[in-house]
Design a protein around this motif. Structure first.
Motif, short mmCIF file in Angstrom:
data_model
loop_
_atom_site.label_atom_id
_atom_site.label_comp_id
_atom_site.label_asym_id
_atom_site.label_seq_id
_atom_site.Cartn_x
_atom_site.Cartn_y
_atom_site.Cartn_z
N UNK A 6 -22.76 -3.42 -0.89
CA UNK A 6 -23.80 -2.49 -0.43
C UNK A 6 -23.40 -1.81 0.88
N UNK A 7 -22.86 -2.57 1.81
CA UNK A 7 -22.45 -2.01 3.09
C UNK A 7 -21.23 -1.10 2.93
N UNK A 8 -20.31 -1.50 2.08
CA UNK A 8 -19.13 -0.66 1.79
C UNK A 8 -19.59 0.66 1.20
N UNK A 12 -19.23 4.53 2.92
CA UNK A 12 -18.10 5.25 2.34
C UNK A 12 -18.13 6.75 2.63
N UNK A 13 -19.28 7.39 2.44
CA UNK A 13 -19.36 8.84 2.65
C UNK A 13 -19.04 9.23 4.09
N UNK A 41 -10.34 -5.08 6.99
CA UNK A 41 -11.60 -5.60 6.46
C UNK A 41 -12.13 -4.78 5.28
N UNK A 42 -11.79 -3.50 5.25
CA UNK A 42 -12.21 -2.64 4.15
C UNK A 42 -10.98 -2.30 3.31
N UNK A 95 -26.50 7.08 11.12
CA UNK A 95 -25.83 5.83 11.43
C UNK A 95 -26.06 5.42 12.88
N UNK A 96 -26.13 6.36 13.79
CA UNK A 96 -26.41 6.03 15.19
C UNK A 96 -27.78 5.37 15.31
N UNK A 97 -28.76 5.86 14.57
CA UNK A 97 -30.10 5.26 14.58
C UNK A 97 -30.06 3.83 14.04
N UNK A 98 -29.31 3.63 12.95
CA UNK A 98 -29.19 2.29 12.36
C UNK A 98 -28.49 1.34 13.33
#
Length: 124
Positions: A6-8, A12-13, A41-42, A95-98
């Motif tokens: 899910x995190x990958x 990805x985008x 890690x990825x 992503x900054x908010x997350x």
């Protein structure tokens, strides 16, 4: 360390758009760069990357051309479009908010208090 699918998938985008914002590239080089940037890690596969690139192309975020570099092997090169740069900026904001929210939760530690659940069906 294992990073969940899910995190990958969620990351990805913005990762691909961010890499392509630095300059055009081809699939294998993108896979290698993701692996290097993540410290191993990825470890993406072709099965993750190419459907993503095709989706980004359909959405107008990237465009591709076939090229034969001096080394001689014909490759499909991808580059980010103006629309893709706008999408990357939006992804960065999200992503900054997350990340900020996660930092707030993790830094709060023991001081974070759960909000009690409502007492459903209880009359006073």
């Amino acid at each position: 360390m294992h990073i969940t699918k899910d995190l990958v998938a969620a990351s990805a985008t913005p990762l691909v758009l961010g890499i392509l914002a630095e300059g055009e590239s081809y699939g294998y080089a993108i896979l290698k760069q993701v692996n290097e940037l993540s410290g191993g890690h990825l470890e993406w596969t072709d099965g993750l990357l190419y459907p993503l690139l095709h989706r980004l192309e359909r959405l107008g975020h990237v465009e591709s051309t076939w090229q034969t570099p001096a080394e001689g092997r014909r490759r499909k090169y991808y580059r980010i479009t103006d629309q893709g740069l706008k999408e990357l900026a939006e992804q960065r904001r999200q992503w900054a908010a997350v990340v900020d929210t996660l930092r707030g939760v993790w830094n709060a530690g023991a001081s974070l208090r759960p909000i009690p659940a409502p007492a459903w069906g209880v009359t006073g």
